[in-house]
Design a protein around this motif. Structure first.
Motif, PDB file in Angstrom:
ATOM      1  N   HIS A   1       0.853  -1.195   0.000  1.00 48.54           N
ATOM      2  CA  HIS A   1       0.000   0.000   0.000  1.00 48.54           C
ATOM      3  C   HIS A   1       0.883   1.237   0.000  1.00 48.54           C
ATOM      4  CE1 HIS A   1      -3.361   2.695   0.865  1.00 48.54           C
ATOM      5  NE2 HIS A   1      -2.551   3.283   1.720  1.00 48.54           N
ATOM      6  N   ILE A   2       0.626   2.150  -0.950  1.00 48.89           N
ATOM      7  CA  ILE A   2       1.374   3.399  -1.065  1.00 48.89           C
ATOM      8  C   ILE A   2       0.419   4.553  -0.797  1.00 48.89           C
ATOM      9  CG2 ILE A   2       2.886   4.782  -2.520  1.00 48.89           C
ATOM     10  CD1 ILE A   2       3.884   1.910  -1.982  1.00 48.89           C
ATOM     11  N   ASP A   3       0.701   5.334   0.248  1.00 51.75           N
ATOM     12  CA  ASP A   3      -0.146   6.486   0.565  1.00 51.75           C
ATOM     13  C   ASP A   3       0.065   7.641  -0.401  1.00 51.75           C
ATOM     14  OD1 ASP A   3      -1.498   5.380   2.651  1.00 51.75           O
ATOM     15  OD2 ASP A   3      -0.403   6.422   4.245  1.00 51.75           O
ATOM     16  N   GLY A   4       1.276   7.802  -0.887  1.00 46.68           N
ATOM     17  CA  GLY A   4       1.603   8.951  -1.730  1.00 46.68           C
ATOM     18  C   GLY A   4       1.614   8.608  -3.208  1.00 46.68           C
ATOM     19  N   ASP A   5       2.451   9.339  -3.961  1.00 47.11           N
ATOM     20  CA  ASP A   5       2.569   9.166  -5.407  1.00 47.11           C
ATOM     21  C   ASP A   5       3.716   8.219  -5.751  1.00 47.11           C
ATOM     22  OD1 ASP A   5       0.549  11.084  -5.772  1.00 47.11           O
ATOM     23  OD2 ASP A   5       2.026  12.732  -5.815  1.00 47.11           O
ATOM     24  N   ILE A   6       3.668   7.706  -6.973  1.00 49.74           N
ATOM     25  CA  ILE A   6       4.797   7.014  -7.591  1.00 49.74           C
ATOM     26  C   ILE A   6       5.337   7.947  -8.665  1.00 49.74           C
ATOM     27  CG2 ILE A   6       5.536   5.024  -8.938  1.00 49.74           C
ATOM     28  CD1 ILE A   6       3.193   3.482  -7.648  1.00 49.74           C
ATOM     29  N   ILE A   7       6.623   8.280  -8.583  1.00 46.48           N
ATOM     30  CA  ILE A   7       7.190   9.314  -9.455  1.00 46.48           C
ATOM     31  C   ILE A   7       8.447   8.791 -10.140  1.00 46.48           C
ATOM     32  CG2 ILE A   7       8.131  11.653  -9.566  1.00 46.48           C
ATOM     33  CD1 ILE A   7       6.588  12.190  -6.899  1.00 46.48           C
TER      34      ILE A   7
ATOM     35  N   ALA B   1      -2.288  -6.551  -9.170  1.00 46.59           N
ATOM     36  CA  ALA B   1      -3.686  -6.162  -8.949  1.00 46.59           C
ATOM     37  C   ALA B   1      -4.013  -5.970  -7.472  1.00 46.59           C
ATOM     38  CB  ALA B   1      -4.615  -7.206  -9.557  1.00 46.59           C
ATOM     39  N   SER B   2      -3.330  -6.682  -6.583  1.00 48.09           N
ATOM     40  CA  SER B   2      -3.609  -6.617  -5.151  1.00 48.09           C
ATOM     41  C   SER B   2      -3.014  -5.395  -4.462  1.00 48.09           C
ATOM     42  CB  SER B   2      -3.086  -7.880  -4.468  1.00 48.09           C
ATOM     43  OG  SER B   2      -1.727  -8.093  -4.793  1.00 48.09           O
ATOM     44  N   VAL B   3      -2.193  -4.639  -5.162  1.00 45.63           N
ATOM     45  CA  VAL B   3      -1.548  -3.437  -4.612  1.00 45.63           C
ATOM     46  C   VAL B   3      -2.541  -2.286  -4.603  1.00 45.63           C
ATOM     47  CG1 VAL B   3       0.267  -1.712  -5.044  1.00 45.63           C
ATOM     48  CG2 VAL B   3       0.755  -4.158  -5.326  1.00 45.63           C
ATOM     49  N   THR B   4      -2.417  -1.376  -3.619  1.00 48.71           N
ATOM     50  CA  THR B   4      -3.215  -0.154  -3.605  1.00 48.71           C
ATOM     51  C   THR B   4      -2.297   1.062  -3.616  1.00 48.71           C
ATOM     52  OG1 THR B   4      -3.357  -0.198  -1.181  1.00 48.71           O
ATOM     53  CG2 THR B   4      -5.172  -1.185  -2.409  1.00 48.71           C
ATOM     54  N   VAL B   5      -2.605   2.019  -4.482  1.00 50.48           N
ATOM     55  CA  VAL B   5      -1.856   3.271  -4.588  1.00 50.48           C
ATOM     56  C   VAL B   5      -2.846   4.410  -4.406  1.00 50.48           C
ATOM     57  CG1 VAL B   5      -0.404   4.721  -6.049  1.00 50.48           C
ATOM     58  CG2 VAL B   5      -0.193   2.218  -6.172  1.00 50.48           C
ATOM     59  N   ALA B   6      -2.688   5.163  -3.315  1.00 49.05           N
ATOM     60  CA  ALA B   6      -3.628   6.252  -3.024  1.00 49.05           C
ATOM     61  C   ALA B   6      -3.374   7.475  -3.896  1.00 49.05           C
ATOM     62  CB  ALA B   6      -3.549   6.631  -1.542  1.00 49.05           C
ATOM     63  N   GLY B   7      -2.124   7.720  -4.230  1.00 51.38           N
ATOM     64  CA  GLY B   7      -1.773   8.910  -5.007  1.00 51.38           C
ATOM     65  C   GLY B   7      -1.773   8.658  -6.500  1.00 51.38           C
ATOM     66  N   ASP B   8      -1.059   9.492  -7.220  1.00 55.02           N
ATOM     67  CA  ASP B   8      -0.969   9.395  -8.671  1.00 55.02           C
ATOM     68  C   ASP B   8       0.311   8.670  -9.093  1.00 55.02           C
ATOM     69  OD1 ASP B   8      -3.355  10.831  -9.191  1.00 55.02           O
ATOM     70  OD2 ASP B   8      -2.289  12.724  -8.850  1.00 55.02           O
ATOM     71  N   ILE B   9       0.363   8.305 -10.363  1.00 56.17           N
ATOM     72  CA  ILE B   9       1.557   7.725 -10.965  1.00 56.17           C
ATOM     73  C   ILE B   9       2.072   8.751 -11.967  1.00 56.17           C
ATOM     74  CG2 ILE B   9       2.470   5.828 -12.352  1.00 56.17           C
ATOM     75  CD1 ILE B   9       0.122   4.133 -11.206  1.00 56.17           C
ATOM     76  N   ILE B  10       3.129   9.458 -11.599  1.00 58.13           N
ATOM     77  CA  ILE B  10       3.605  10.608 -12.357  1.00 58.13           C
ATOM     78  C   ILE B  10       4.855  10.228 -13.135  1.00 58.13           C
ATOM     79  CG2 ILE B  10       4.428  12.992 -12.202  1.00 58.13           C
ATOM     80  CD1 ILE B  10       2.829  13.170  -9.542  1.00 58.13           C
ATOM     81  N   LEU B  11       4.773  10.318 -14.439  1.00 59.75           N
ATOM     82  CA  LEU B  11       5.885   9.949 -15.313  1.00 59.75           C
ATOM     83  C   LEU B  11       6.451  11.205 -15.955  1.00 59.75           C
ATOM     84  CD1 LEU B  11       4.260   6.876 -17.124  1.00 59.75           C
ATOM     85  CD2 LEU B  11       5.427   6.940 -14.906  1.00 59.75           C
TER      86      LEU B  11
ATOM     87  N   GLN C   1      -4.271   2.225 -13.700  1.00 53.37           N
ATOM     88  CA  GLN C   1      -3.943   2.718 -15.032  1.00 53.37           C
ATOM     89  C   GLN C   1      -4.482   4.128 -15.248  1.00 53.37           C
ATOM     90  OE1 GLN C   1      -5.404  -0.204 -17.802  1.00 53.37           O
ATOM     91  NE2 GLN C   1      -4.188  -1.863 -16.927  1.00 53.37           N
ATOM     92  N   GLN C   2      -5.617   4.419 -14.646  1.00 59.03           N
ATOM     93  CA  GLN C   2      -6.216   5.748 -14.781  1.00 59.03           C
ATOM     94  C   GLN C   2      -5.471   6.807 -13.976  1.00 59.03           C
ATOM     95  OE1 GLN C   2     -10.381   5.396 -13.825  1.00 59.03           O
ATOM     96  NE2 GLN C   2     -10.753   3.857 -15.419  1.00 59.03           N
ATOM     97  N   LYS C   3      -4.609   6.389 -13.077  1.00 61.30           N
ATOM     98  CA  LYS C   3      -3.838   7.322 -12.267  1.00 61.30           C
ATOM     99  C   LYS C   3      -2.561   7.804 -12.960  1.00 61.30           C
ATOM    100  CE  LYS C   3      -5.260   5.585  -7.701  1.00 61.30           C
ATOM    101  NZ  LYS C   3      -5.487   6.863  -6.999  1.00 61.30           N
ATOM    102  N   VAL C   4      -2.242   7.234 -14.111  1.00 66.41           N
ATOM    103  CA  VAL C   4      -1.006   7.578 -14.798  1.00 66.41           C
ATOM    104  C   VAL C   4      -1.103   8.982 -15.390  1.00 66.41           C
ATOM    105  CG1 VAL C   4       0.534   7.006 -16.707  1.00 66.41           C
ATOM    106  CG2 VAL C   4      -0.470   5.173 -15.297  1.00 66.41           C
ATOM    107  N   ILE C   5      -0.135   9.823 -15.033  1.00 68.85           N
ATOM    108  CA  ILE C   5      -0.044  11.192 -15.554  1.00 68.85           C
ATOM    109  C   ILE C   5       1.293  11.335 -16.260  1.00 68.85           C
ATOM    110  CG2 ILE C   5       0.008  13.639 -14.961  1.00 68.85           C
ATOM    111  CD1 ILE C   5      -1.583  12.927 -12.426  1.00 68.85           C
TER     112      ILE C   5
END
Length: 219
Positions: free
Chosen positions: A157-163, A183-193, A207-211
């Motif tokens: 579980h990730i509370d923040g973003d993946i950058i 699929a079992s992972v939870t990401v609360a923030g965004d995925i920023i590329l 997938q919808q969190k990818v920016i």
């Protein structure tokens, strides 16, 4: 960005400083520890304050605890149920066992970060040239890398973003980084590329969190 500390002086007032050998703490080891050309090994169940090494690794055995751990040219290993305030490494990997507790952040310049089941990180995880591999791990902050892969598995579980930060000419390697999220992972923030990344994301919600914040020049 990383704020990795430089080691201009390791002789800390009130600390134990040794050169050319490994410091073994198997008794009542309180106080700061620092070593040049040698590592630090804290025995199971023992507690120390801050640890600093140059050209030496740090090991905390099961249920051992430490304050801030800083290392230049040395890997860090925490066995099951060990604890530390933070970890900051210039050249070396960070390997965390099961149920490890890190109160604040983990930062590496050249080194991988691996965490196993039940581990909790109280703030950010950051690398420049290194992979991040987390299994059943809780992270209260962001995960960031400039030039590495990120793999999140199990019930992580990730509370923040993946950058993924933009590479620069000083970063090692030229291959495309990979982001894997089961699929079992939870990401609360965004995925920023901020550059092109190869994505293996099982959950459509993630997938919808990818920016994407880069141009073709940054790929």
């Amino acid at each position: 960005m990383l704020t990795t500390r430089t080691f201009t002086a390791l002789a800390i007032a009130g600390s134990l400083t040794l050169g050319g050998c490994v410091i073994h703490v198997d008794g009542a080891g309180n106080g700061d520890l620092s070593s040049v050309f040698g590592g630090v090994d804290v025995a199971a169940g023992r507690q120390v304050d801050d640890i600093s090494t140059v050209n030496g690794g740090v090991t905390l055995e099961e249920d051992a605890s430490a304050g801030r751990i800083d290392a230049v040219n040395g890997s860090i290993e925490l066995f099951n149920s060990a604890k530390a305030a933070s970890i900051d490494v210039v050249n070396g990997d960070v390997d965390l066992g099961r149920n490890v507790r890190i109160e604040s952040s983990i930062e590496t310049v050249n080194g991988d970060i691996t965490a196993k089941t039940g581990t909790r990180i109280g703030a950010d995880i950051e690398t420049v040239n290194g992979d991040i591999d987390l299994n059943d791990t809780e992270v209260k902050g962001d995960i960031e890398t400039s030039n590495g892969d990120i793999s999140l598995t199990g019930n992580t579980h990730i509370d923040g973003d993946i950058i993924f930060r933009r590479k620069d000419d000083n970063n090692w390697g030229s291959s495309t980084s990979t982001l894997t999220i089961e699929a079992s992972v939870t990401v609360a923030g965004d995925i920023i590329l901020r550059r092109h990344v190869e994505l293996h994301i099982d959950n459509p919600a993630h997938q919808q969190k990818v920016i994407k914040r880069y141009t073709q020049r940054d790929e």
